[in-house]
Write an enzyme that holds these catalytic residues in place. Structure first.
Site, PDB file in Angstrom:
ATOM      1  N   CYS A  81      13.354  10.497   7.322  1.00 62.05           N
ATOM      2  CA  CYS A  81      13.323   9.973   8.687  1.00 62.05           C
ATOM      3  C   CYS A  81      14.699  10.091   9.341  1.00 62.05           C
ATOM      4  O   CYS A  81      14.816  10.332  10.537  1.00 62.05           O
ATOM      5  CB  CYS A  81      12.871   8.525   8.679  1.00 62.05           C
ATOM      6  SG  CYS A  81      13.569   7.586   7.336  1.00 62.05           S
ATOM      7  N   LYS A 111       0.846  -1.183   0.000  1.00 64.64           N
ATOM      8  CA  LYS A 111       0.000   0.000   0.000  1.00 64.64           C
ATOM      9  C   LYS A 111       0.883   1.235   0.000  1.00 64.64           C
ATOM     10  O   LYS A 111       1.567   1.509   0.987  1.00 64.64           O
ATOM     11  CB  LYS A 111      -0.923   0.031   1.227  1.00 64.64           C
ATOM     12  CG  LYS A 111      -1.946   1.175   1.108  1.00 64.64           C
ATOM     13  CD  LYS A 111      -2.590   1.553   2.412  1.00 64.64           C
ATOM     14  CE  LYS A 111      -1.819   2.578   3.205  1.00 64.64           C
ATOM     15  NZ  LYS A 111      -1.711   3.895   2.520  1.00 64.64           N
ATOM     16  N   GLU A 130      10.323   0.765  10.318  1.00 62.92           N
ATOM     17  CA  GLU A 130      11.314   1.796  10.089  1.00 62.92           C
ATOM     18  C   GLU A 130      10.590   3.109  10.322  1.00 62.92           C
ATOM     19  O   GLU A 130       9.744   3.502   9.515  1.00 62.92           O
ATOM     20  CB  GLU A 130      11.869   1.667   8.670  1.00 62.92           C
ATOM     21  CG  GLU A 130      13.240   2.263   8.508  1.00 62.92           C
ATOM     22  CD  GLU A 130      13.166   3.720   8.120  1.00 62.92           C
ATOM     23  OE1 GLU A 130      12.973   4.001   6.932  1.00 62.92           O
ATOM     24  OE2 GLU A 130      13.285   4.577   9.010  1.00 62.92           O
ATOM     25  N   GLU A 153       9.995  15.093  16.156  1.00 60.74           N
ATOM     26  CA  GLU A 153      10.324  15.081  14.731  1.00 60.74           C
ATOM     27  C   GLU A 153       9.402  16.042  13.981  1.00 60.74           C
ATOM     28  O   GLU A 153       8.188  15.909  14.052  1.00 60.74           O
ATOM     29  CB  GLU A 153      10.157  13.664  14.177  1.00 60.74           C
ATOM     30  CG  GLU A 153      10.669  13.507  12.754  1.00 60.74           C
ATOM     31  CD  GLU A 153      10.446  12.102  12.211  1.00 60.74           C
ATOM     32  OE1 GLU A 153       9.450  11.470  12.588  1.00 60.74           O
ATOM     33  OE2 GLU A 153      11.290  11.635  11.406  1.00 60.74           O
TER      34      GLU A 153
END
Lengths: 305, 292, 488
Positions: free
Chosen positions: C301, C193, C267, C398
């Site tokens: 990331c 997806k 991850e 983040e």
């Protein structure tokens, strides 16, 4: 061998590590800039105005130099919008004929001196070489550093030679050739740049053009960064001249991109940036014609002098 | 043996092929000007191939040595791409190769199998290019405060003498693991395998190998093996299907410069073997302190 | 110097627009779900638009997969696994992956343009980084397919079965490659997806699988948003789930898989420290900061979103950083000179703006370049905060945008303490000219990927993944195969 050095430089050299892989990556990324249309035409004309049109052959004659100077004044028929090059660069014995031919134009006469290209003569000879060229009418002197001394770590000696030559130049401006192809590492290129600027260079120049590699983009980038740091510390703007190996218009535009993005627009003038080349102008003229007409050009249509 | 080939059918004369050796990126004849007859089944005469001389081998070593620095510094990714391209080129000429192999006496089925196997073997070794270091290299947990690591490095110039049983496959099975490691190779093909080798040269020349990485010679084994074994600028020698006399001679001659020597059997146990890559690699271990 | 002409002022030279052309291909108006080798509309008929964040225009409509479609896809993957893929010799599996790699190279330009239009990243990045790396991942993993016996000494290996994969919007096609290449190389089949804001290159990838002749059902692509993802994760027919995205969603997935034997790799996010020592090659370190946080609009990331600079060189570094940032061009992603493209979505743009506000409210000082930005589309100028404290939200959380937090340190130990003082552990950077120091610092940072004198470097052979709440499992390299194999 230096006897009594009247002029000496107080050196303040600091280690400034340069990462070669990082430099290569920055060069590659700068080279992806895409210069099109108006900015391309502007850039090419600017680059043309920065050329030091050069002939440095053992076989040079007054006739050859006269021909070169004529090309410098009149790059191409049929276009009224072209600049003249910044200067003509010749051996000392050709300075007089260059001055005569270029009389009445703003084109400067630069002479190589100090036992160019090797520099392997005593200081007294190198100074005499310089004074002779200046006496003949050179506006600018392109000197070579003593690479052997530099590689041996004799930095004070190398610097003192430069400051002596600067004194011998009088009102002429001094370009100091580092001969980066012989220095081995980018760390040394940085060190030599700092040394030359501290010793009185008006311009730092990459190469004599007599050996390979000459003015690689990596070496140019390191030197531009050195000039930037020197400006931050002292407020003085030192010029830069890559010479040798600048093969085509694209390479010339890449240089301008580097100057613009490392030093800023203030350096985008022949007073602070020159390009040492002999065959380069024709490629730039071909690009300009292509921009004007929309068709790719051939060398048959541009004068070969 | 009569040197007349089969007659043309029809009015159009075909253009006959001349076989030259791939050396330093170009196709050359032997500097000696000598040739060997190529025989088909039943002694039928097929044409000529070069009879490589010791000077040809010497020239090939020069070409290979020139190529080593660049090839060993080529990224593993690119080396893999080039070997894969060689497979693409070979696949594209599969039917031509089948004919060549059949003309030298292989049956149609065997020829077909050999061409497919050779193509797949190039793909196999292409796939090892960016992986074998992960198997054969190591980071070593030494007892002092040092970062210690071992990497493989190509030996340099390697000579390879191929067997004749599988004209195309013996050659590919030998040279692929040698070059994927970053070595430059000079191969010798003999007898009925010579023509397949020369055709393979054309495939490899179009696969983007830099000139000098692969040099394919053909000639007489007994004339050249001794030269290969004694040459002081060759780093390793791999032989296939050598008899015990030849192997003993090689071992002795290789002692001159401590050339690494790998005799292989006539029918290999398995062509797909990453340890063949390791054979022609050195191991280099580096220490670096860990501290402020 | 002696001059016969007046000294000339420098030329204010600027770059003209250099647009990449988008007229050598055509996007379809709408795309279906890719199941069992063919494209179908969603069984509910539902669709949603995907827009170009630089222009706010709709690029195409894609199908919204519901639970029924997800089920169909997983079944198709199961059939393909049992009947075709697990039986196929590794050598032949590898050949399909080589074909896919080649086609990615053939269609490279088209894919790069679509990637930039759909996601907002500059064409220079998609052209020079994303697409070539995606092809490289397929080349690398193709070669493993028939060599798995060498990957784990002492272990016999076999595939897991059917794998469900959910990927984010920051490197859409590259994430497809990172997930699909190892999964297929190891003999698994896939239901993937893509992110709802960037489905297009995944759908083009499905076309490429058709062109490569990949057997039906080996790769399946179901488009949709959170609900589709949840339906996939919760499907009992999966042997493994692989997820790249936010830490919060990663934790939710782990919770939903509790009680099942489905394997999981994650991850997730990061807040990496980029550490510059006084003995670094400073100019290259500054470029490293740029690469670390402004590359890809900071949607990375493993971005170097915290700068830890040794106090003795702080002033110099910040000054050079400002000067360098002044040359960053924010603009049309399809312009070849653009350095920083569009923020991926309005939502993300607003989130970043919120952080810019929080930072200032908390007392940090904001610097932004004064470059021009386009009128339409979602854009943010590259920014950094100084006068920050370790406890500030902009240092702990983040942001996922082109916003850097700058702190200083005095000693190596202090740098390590600050670098590790985070629940994340994905990546880190260290800049120093001293080799021994590099190894001491890399040994000390608790993160899965550490860059020394470089940043944001990726290679299919180099394992990537995090410590702590940045996730678990590795992707790439020999280590990355482990997640897709049963080792016996």
């Amino acid at each position: 061998m230096s006897s009594s050095l009247a002029v000496s430089t107080k050196l303040n050299l600091q280690a400034h590590p340069v990462d070669e892989v990082g430099i290569r990556e920055r060069v590659a990324r700068l080279a992806t800039r895409s210069i099109k249309k108006a900015s391309k035409v502007e850039g090419l004309k600017l680059a043309l105005s920065m050329v030091d049109l050069t002939t440095l052959e053992g076989a040079d004659t007054p006739g050859k130099v006269r021909q070169l100077c004529t090309k410098a004044i009149h790059l191409h028929s049929g276009r009224k919008d072209l600049p003249m090059v910044a200067a003509v660069c010749v051996y000392p014995t050709m300075v007089r004929i260059a001055r005569e031919t270029l009389q009445g134009t703003p084109i400067q006469v630069a002479a190589v001196a100090t036992a160019f290209p090797s520099g392997m003569n005593p200081l007294a000879v190198k100074l005499a070489d310089t004074r002779y060229a200046v006496g003949e009418g050179a506006h600018e002197i392109d000197m070579v550093i003593s690479r052997g001394d530099f590689l041996r770590g004799e930095y004070q000696r190398v610097a003192d030679e430069i400051s002596q030559v600067k004194e011998a130049c009088g009102k002429a401006h001094l370009k100091v050739i580092l001969e980066t192809g012989e220095l081995g590492t980018l760390d040394r290129v940085r060190l030599a740049s700092d040394l030359a600027m501290q010793a009185g260079a008006d311009f730092i120049k990459t190469s004599t053009g007599k050996i390979q590699p000459a003015a690689t983009p990596e070496v140019v980038l390191v030197m531009l960064q050195a000039i930037d740091d020197y400006y931050r510390k002292t407020g003085k703007r030192i010029g830069m001249k890559p010479a040798g190996g600048i093969a085509n218009a694209k390479a010339a535009l890449n240089l301008l991109i580097m100057v613009r993005e490392i030093l800023g627009p203030a350096w985008l003038t022949p007073d602070l940036f020159r390009i040492g080349a002999s065959k380069l102008p024709n490629d730039m003229l071909m690009q300009l014609e292509k921009e004007r007409t929309g068709v790719y050009q051939g060398l048959d249509y541009f004068s070969n002098d | 043996m009569s040197r007349s080939r089969s007659k043309n059918k029809g009015a159009r004369l075909d253009v006959r092929k001349t076989y030259k050796m791939l050396m330093g990126g170009a196709f050359v004849r032997s500097e000696s000007g000598r040739a060997l007859d190529v025989e088909g089944p039943g002694g039928k005469w097929l044409g000529y191939v070069c009879r490589a001389s010791r000077k040809d081998f010497r020239n090939a070593v020069v070409a290979a040595r020139k190529a080593v620095a660049g090839w060993s510094n080529t990224t593993a990714y690119l080396k893999g791409q080039i070997l894969y391209r060689a497979a693409e080129m070979l696949e594209g000429r599969a039917s031509g190769f089948r004919e060549v192999l059949q003309s030298t006496g292989l049956s149609s089925a065997v020829a077909q199998a050999e061409v497919s196997a050779a193509t797949d073997l190039l793909v196999y070794y292409a796939g090892w290019s960016d992986k074998f270091l992960q198997i054969f290299g190591s980071v070593n947990p030494v007892s002092s405060p040092h970062f210690n690591f071992s990497v493989t490095e190509p030996m340099g110039v390697v000579a390879y003498v191929a067997g004749e049983k599988r004209p195309l496959l013996d050659l590919v099975a030998g040279l692929a693991p040698i070059v994927v490691g970053g070595n430059a190779v000079i191969t010798l093909s003999t007898g009925r395998a010579a023509v397949a080798a020369m055709e393979l040269g054309e495939v490899l020349a179009t696969a983007d190998f830099p000139p000098g990485v692969i040099n394919l010679l053909c000639g007489l084994r007994e004339e050249l093996v001794g030269q290969m074994a004694t040459h002081m600028d060759v780093n390793a020698l791999v032989t296939q299907a050598g008899d015990s006399k030849e192997t003993a001679m090689c071992r002795q001659a290789c002692a001159l410069n401590l050339k690494r020597f790998f005799p292989r059997e006539s029918i290999s146990k398995g062509d797909e073997d990453p340890y063949r890559i390791l054979d022609t690699m050195e191991i280099k271990t580096t220490w670096h302190p860990v501290g402020g | 110097m002696t001059k016969t002409k007046i000294a000339t002022k420098g030329l204010d030279w600027s770059y003209a627009p250099a647009p990449e052309s988008a007229d050598h291909f055509q996007l379809k108006g709408q795309y279906g779900l890719f199941i069992g080798g063919k494209f179908f509309p969603a069984s509910s008929g539902k669709r949603f638009p995907t827009i170009n964040p630089a222009t706010e225009k709709i690029l195409a409509h894609v199908a919204e997969a519901g639970a029924k479609d997800v089920d169909q896809a997983v079944r198709a993957a199961r059939v393909a696994y049992e009947k075709v893929w697990r039986k196929m010799p590794g050598r032949e599996r590898g050949k399909y992956l080589y074909r896919i790699a080649r086609i990615l190279q053939e269609r490279a330009r088209e894919l790069a343009v679509v990637e930039s239009m759909d996601g907002g990243k500059p064409i220079r990045e998609s052209r020079d980084v994303d697409i070539p790396l995606a092809a490289a991942h397929f080349f690398y993993h193709a070669g493993w397919a028939d060599k798995l016996g060498y990957a784990f000494p002492g272990k016999m290996v076999q595939p897991l079965g059917v794998v469900g994969q959910i990927i984010p919007w920051n490197f859409p096609l590259l994430m497809v490659a990172w997930k699909v290449a190892p999964a297929l190389a190891c003999g698994n089949t896939v239901v993937l997806k893509p992110a709802e804001t960037t489905p297009l290159t995944a759908l083009l990838f499905a076309e490429i699988c058709q062109e490569a002749g990949l057997p039906d059902g080996v790769f399946n692509c179901i488009t949709g948003a959170g609900a589709t993802g949840a339906a996939l994760v919760n499907h009992a027919g999966l042997d493994k789930v692989a997820f790249t995205g936010s830490t919060d969603v990663g934790k939710a997935i782990q919770k939903s898989l509790a009680g099942r034997s489905t394997k999981l790799t994650l991850e997730l996010g990061g807040k990496a420290a980029n550490i510059i020592f006084e003995d670094a090659a400073i100019d290259q370190a500054v470029e490293g900061i740029i690469n670390g946080i402004f590359f890809n609009q900071g949607h990375v990331c493993c971005a170097g979103s915290r700068l830890l600079v040794q106090e003795s060189v702080e002033k110099e570094v910040v000054a050079k950083l400002k000067a360098r940032m002044a040359h960053l061009i924010v603009g049309d992603p399809l312009d070849k000179n653009t350095d920083i493209g569009a923020i991926n979505s309005k939502g993300q743009r607003d989130r970043i703006r919120d952080y810019l506000k929080f930072g200032q409210e908390e007392g940090a000082e904001l610097f932004q370049t004064s470059c021009s930005i386009p009128q339409k589309g979602y854009f943010i100028r590259p920014s950094f905060f100084t006068k920050v404290a370790q406890s500030h939200r902009i240092v702990q959380e983040e942001i996922f945008g082109p916003v850097l937090a700058i702190q200083s340190f005095r000693t190596l130990d202090e740098a390590l303490e600050k670098a590790n003082n985070t629940p994340y552990g994905l990546s880190g950077g260290v800049w120093t000219d001293k080799g021994a120091k590099i190894f001491k610092v890399t040994r000390g940072i608790k993160a899965g990927v550490i860059w020394a004198n470089t940043f944001n470097k990726f290679d299919p052979s180099s394992p990537f993944g995090g410590y702590k709440e940045s996730g678990y499992g590795r992707e790439g390299g020999r280590h990355g195969l482990r997640a897709y194999l049963e080792c016996l």
